[in-house]
Design an enzyme around this catalytic site. Structure first.
Site, PDB file in Angstrom:
ATOM      1  N   LYS A  69      -4.754  22.070  -4.023  1.00  0.00           N
ATOM      2  CA  LYS A  69      -3.661  21.281  -3.991  1.00  0.00           C
ATOM      3  C   LYS A  69      -3.468  20.237  -5.207  1.00  0.00           C
ATOM      4  O   LYS A  69      -4.324  19.261  -5.241  1.00  0.00           O
ATOM      5  CB  LYS A  69      -3.676  20.399  -2.609  1.00  0.00           C
ATOM      6  CG  LYS A  69      -2.293  19.532  -2.630  1.00  0.00           C
ATOM      7  CD  LYS A  69      -2.454  18.917  -0.950  1.00  0.00           C
ATOM      8  CE  LYS A  69      -1.295  18.232  -0.717  1.00  0.00           C
ATOM      9  NZ  LYS A  69      -0.985  16.835  -1.765  1.00  0.00           N
ATOM     10  N   ARG A  72      11.745  17.930  -5.890  1.00  0.00           N
ATOM     11  CA  ARG A  72      12.002  18.368  -4.744  1.00  0.00           C
ATOM     12  C   ARG A  72      12.946  17.501  -4.104  1.00  0.00           C
ATOM     13  O   ARG A  72      13.921  17.636  -3.168  1.00  0.00           O
ATOM     14  CB  ARG A  72      10.666  18.171  -3.807  1.00  0.00           C
ATOM     15  CG  ARG A  72      11.106  18.452  -2.643  1.00  0.00           C
ATOM     16  CD  ARG A  72       9.414  18.841  -1.799  1.00  0.00           C
ATOM     17  NE  ARG A  72       8.745  17.837  -1.717  1.00  0.00           N
ATOM     18  CZ  ARG A  72       7.526  17.695  -1.400  1.00  0.00           C
ATOM     19  NH1 ARG A  72       6.857  19.008  -0.959  1.00  0.00           N
ATOM     20  NH2 ARG A  72       6.589  16.657  -1.507  1.00  0.00           N
ATOM     21  N   SER A 111       8.179  20.216   3.025  1.00  0.00           N
ATOM     22  CA  SER A 111       7.065  19.386   2.465  1.00  0.00           C
ATOM     23  C   SER A 111       5.920  20.215   3.569  1.00  0.00           C
ATOM     24  O   SER A 111       6.185  21.274   3.965  1.00  0.00           O
ATOM     25  CB  SER A 111       6.931  18.067   2.716  1.00  0.00           C
ATOM     26  OG  SER A 111       7.096  17.920   4.159  1.00  0.00           O
ATOM     27  N   LEU A 112       4.708  19.788   3.541  1.00  0.00           N
ATOM     28  CA  LEU A 112       3.496  20.461   4.224  1.00  0.00           C
ATOM     29  C   LEU A 112       2.905  19.408   5.524  1.00  0.00           C
ATOM     30  O   LEU A 112       2.745  18.006   5.081  1.00  0.00           O
ATOM     31  CB  LEU A 112       2.556  20.822   3.345  1.00  0.00           C
ATOM     32  CG  LEU A 112       2.686  22.008   2.521  1.00  0.00           C
ATOM     33  CD1 LEU A 112       1.517  22.161   1.383  1.00  0.00           C
ATOM     34  CD2 LEU A 112       3.103  23.291   3.278  1.00  0.00           C
ATOM     35  N   GLU A 157       3.961  22.900  -9.270  1.00  0.00           N
ATOM     36  CA  GLU A 157       3.607  21.429  -9.381  1.00  0.00           C
ATOM     37  C   GLU A 157       3.159  21.175 -10.682  1.00  0.00           C
ATOM     38  O   GLU A 157       2.417  21.679 -11.407  1.00  0.00           O
ATOM     39  CB  GLU A 157       2.207  21.215  -8.608  1.00  0.00           C
ATOM     40  CG  GLU A 157       1.821  19.800  -8.227  1.00  0.00           C
ATOM     41  CD  GLU A 157       2.646  19.419  -6.957  1.00  0.00           C
ATOM     42  OE1 GLU A 157       2.521  18.265  -6.698  1.00  0.00           O
ATOM     43  OE2 GLU A 157       3.191  20.154  -6.465  1.00  0.00           O
ATOM     44  N   GLU A 199      -5.272  27.647  -1.747  1.00  0.00           N
ATOM     45  CA  GLU A 199      -4.952  27.127  -3.186  1.00  0.00           C
ATOM     46  C   GLU A 199      -5.370  25.698  -3.352  1.00  0.00           C
ATOM     47  O   GLU A 199      -5.347  25.054  -2.343  1.00  0.00           O
ATOM     48  CB  GLU A 199      -3.570  27.240  -3.504  1.00  0.00           C
ATOM     49  CG  GLU A 199      -2.943  28.790  -2.876  1.00  0.00           C
ATOM     50  CD  GLU A 199      -1.403  28.785  -3.264  1.00  0.00           C
ATOM     51  OE1 GLU A 199      -0.784  27.600  -3.445  1.00  0.00           O
ATOM     52  OE2 GLU A 199      -0.830  29.864  -2.808  1.00  0.00           O
ATOM     53  N   ASP A 210      -0.480   8.185   4.435  1.00  0.00           N
ATOM     54  CA  ASP A 210      -0.834   9.227   5.589  1.00  0.00           C
ATOM     55  C   ASP A 210      -1.186   8.578   6.596  1.00  0.00           C
ATOM     56  O   ASP A 210      -0.832   9.057   7.945  1.00  0.00           O
ATOM     57  CB  ASP A 210      -1.998  10.138   4.916  1.00  0.00           C
ATOM     58  CG  ASP A 210      -1.695  11.050   3.871  1.00  0.00           C
ATOM     59  OD1 ASP A 210      -0.546  11.379   3.668  1.00  0.00           O
ATOM     60  OD2 ASP A 210      -2.533  11.370   3.144  1.00  0.00           O
TER      61      ASP A 210
END
Length: 675
Positions: free
Chosen positions: A117, A138, A84-85, A174, A115, A39
């Site tokens: 993750k 995905r 994706s987010l 998921e 929600e 990240d």
């Protein structure tokens, strides 16, 4: 200011590095960096591209989703792209996203759905004519891998939908590995002498990519579904919660912790609450996904090439990082137990900087196959002691060699280290070992024992090196003049320590018993002995049979206590304590019946008549223990409102009795389980 060409070079290097990490994560399931470190790379690239928009290219990782599709499985084209987010890492970034949403809606406010993750693998399930047609990963967002045969082995995934279901139903969710399944898998791996898996997420991904579906079936995977994809002939919806209720009606598993919230303040409170309770679940989460609830507002907001503008992932602080394992050392405890530990390149993880981490024992080092020079995954969750999860094999140096457990104690006596048959621990069997001696003194002064403030590890080592303390009894012979020539120890600091030592003489008898460091003797048994005998002398002079007759005391503890007091060296310590004026018979008698003596009661969730602290105090006042986790030794689990799912699941798995609040009250009174 950096030259434009230098910026372009850094951007190119970051893109190449991120692409390689994507390949390892999505295609090989063998990441070489933690999620947090990945990240950070993406955030750096995104920041540079925002500052230099002329350098953005369509193939940049910031503009694309996931990784390429593996050649092992057939390709599946997603009719509706699986995006994706974008991420938020704190309240400021969450609010910035909220401001963008409000601007995109023309200053109209929005309601949100939050929600959990799930730390797993994104999956698309497609049903045609009510039957599971295919399941696909995905992939790069447009093309995924066909893993239908493997997903069909997941028990919670419907194979057929109820009559009346639309002609085509695609569902996104998921796939994850429950913590209990992960632990069982690693136990099987260890028993077979195979390498351990690093975490449930990688285990789930690897399990889905098995060529043999029977292997996938043995891994006990599960799934949470979070939204529909392509639906042909389905009902119309106005908001996200309606779609989730519909998915549940079709038999899809929907996470029960989803909440509709009216503003970002409520969202942030939800995020912070689950960050604190993340380990109460039976599966792993790494954040909260926040979505705009109204579907019409989602359409208005749209999406970028990579992510929807109407959703964001609030990421929790990392609990795993990678760092260099510089060396493996061995510490010797007060009972002679030799524990290997890792000396690490300092790394910030789990809220603190970690430079040491436990490796438990010889077997764990061999099973994990960690070696000096390895890049390793370090995990620190909450208040748990940091541990090395395993090595990043792709980064192992070529000249690496397995670490071997030493056979000689590193103390000045150089005594042998012995591992008895049938035991997991290796021990130094020489009682005179200076390392054991120092560890016993440190334990004596610790908070759960005599609680001598200021007499920690560093001070004990200092006094031991000067031969001022050879055992716990010598603590009470310390005088101000002993500190006169020690740097940093003036009248104030030495006076504070001596006052703390003097104050410890009046500790309760259970504390004194714990402080002696007798093997197998913990706080609950110490309290039982104190209540039964009333003084240290009475315990010291009791026979093994008399010790074993105390309620809640088994033969192993009785034998250990009797043996300890039979040793001349230990009796000599007791006499030093007596001569110094340590009180041997201070017992706080309680009128509360010891109904739970020696029993472990776990409390999870909120009770109406007790706070968490009051419930634990009630258990301990009756001679019981209140540990934070469920095991086969747990006598009962008390379940209140919003209990930890992991504890409840563990109790069910082990067959531990589960009580409500009324049952808990009855248990406190009688010590017996209802019925």
């Amino acid at each position: 200011m950096a030259d434009h060409d230098d910026i372009a070079s850094e951007i190119d290097a970051l893109r190449a590095e991120i692409r390689e990490h994507n390949r390892r994560y999505f295609e090989l399931d063998e990441p070489t960096v933690s999620d947090a470190e990945f990240d950070e790379l993406v955030r750096r690239l995104r920041a540079l591209e925002e500052e230099h928009p002329d350098l953005i290219t369509p193939d940049s990782p910031t503009q694309r989703v996931g990784g390429a599709v593996s050649a092992t499985f057939a390709a599946v084209v997603h009719r509706v792209p699986m995006m994706s987010l974008d991420n938020a890492f704190d309240l400021k970034e969450l609010n910035a996203w909220g401001a963008r949403v409000e601007r995109g809606l023309g200053r109209v406010s929005a309601a949100f759905v939050a929600e959990l993750k799930i730390d797993g693998l994104a999956m698309s399930l497609r049903y045609e004519g009510g039957r599971l047609a295919h399941a696909a990963t995905r992939g790069d967002g447009r093309v995924g891998e066909d893993v239908t045969a493997n997903v069909a082995t997941i028990s919670v995934v419907p194979k057929r939908l109820p009559k009346g279901a639309p002609a085509v139903v695609e569902v996104r969710g998921e796939v994850y590995m429950p913590i209990a399944a992960f632990e069982a898998l690693n136990a099987r791996q260890a028993a077979a002498g195979e390498k351990l898996f690093a975490n449930p997420r990688n285990s789930a991904a690897g399990s889905l990519r098995q060529k043999d579906p029977k292997i996938t079936a043995s891994r006990e995977l599960a799934m949470w579904c979070y939204q529909p994809g392509e639906v042909v002939g389905g009902p119309a919806f106005t908001n996200h919660l309606e779609t989730l209720e519909w998915l549940e009606s079709l038999g899809f598993p929907v996470n029960p912790e989803i909440r509709r919230l009216d503003g970002l303040d409520e969202v942030y409170t939800f995020c912070q609450g689950w960050q604190e309770r993340r380990h109460s679940l039976s599966y792993e989460i790494d954040g909260v996904v926040v979505k705009v609830d109204a579907l019409s507002q989602r359409d208005e907001l749209g999406a970028t090439s990579k992510a929807p503008r109407w959703a964001i992932a609030y990421k929790f602080p990392p609990e795993e990082r990678t760092t260099l394992l510089k060396d493996i050392m061995v510490s010797i405890g007060r009972t002679g137990r030799a524990t290997p530990f890792a000396m690490l390149e300092p790394v910030f993880v789990g809220g603190s900087t970690v430079s040491l981490a436990t490796l438990h024992n010889d077997d764990q080092v061999r099973v994990k196959d960690v070696r000096p020079g390895d890049t390793v995954i370090v995990r620190k969750a909450g208040d748990v002691i940091p541990e090395v999860v395993g090595p990043v094999l792709a980064l192992r140096p070529e000249a690496s060699a397995p670490w071997t457990f030493p056979t000689i104690c590193n103390c000045p006596l150089h005594t042998p280290l012995v591992r008895l048959e049938g035991e997991a621990d290796t021990r130094c069997v020489e009682p005179a070992c200076p390392y054991q001696r120092d560890a016993r003194i440190i334990h004596f002064a610790s908070r759960g024992a005599m609680d001598i403030e200021g007499l920690g590890e560093r001070t004990v080592y200092l006094l031991s090196d000067r031969n001022l303390v050879r055992d716990a009894g010598d603590i009470y012979a310390l005088r101000r003049e002993h500190f006169a020539d020690i740097d940093g120890w003036g009248d104030v600091s030495s006076g504070n320590l001596l006052n703390a030592i003097e104050g410890s003489k009046t500790r309760l008898l259970p504390n004194l018993l714990v402080a002696l460091g007798i093997k197998h003797l913990g706080p609950a048994a110490a309290l039982a002995f104190a209540n039964a005998f009333g003084s240290l002398d009475a315990i010291m002079n009791a026979s093994r049979e008399e010790l074993g007759a105390v309620e809640g005391i088994g033969p192993i503890i009785a034998a250990s206590v009797h043996h300890w007091f039979s040793e001349a060296a230990n009796r000599a310590i007791v006499e030093k304590l007596r001569a110094a004026g340590v009180i041997f018979d201070r017992v706080e008698r309680t009128s509360v019946a010891q109904t739970l003596l020696g029993k472990a009661i776990v409390v999870t969730g909120g009770l109406e008549g007790f706070s968490r602290e009051e419930a634990e105090a009630a258990i301990k006042a009756r001679g019981g223990k209140s540990p934070g986790s469920v095991s086969k030794k747990t006598y009962a689990v008390v379940v209140g409102a919003d209990p930890g799912a992991a504890k409840f699941a563990k109790a069910t798995e082990l067959g531990v009795p589960v009580l409500d609040e009324a049952g808990f009250v009855a248990l406190l009174e009688s010590g017996a389980l209802p019925g």
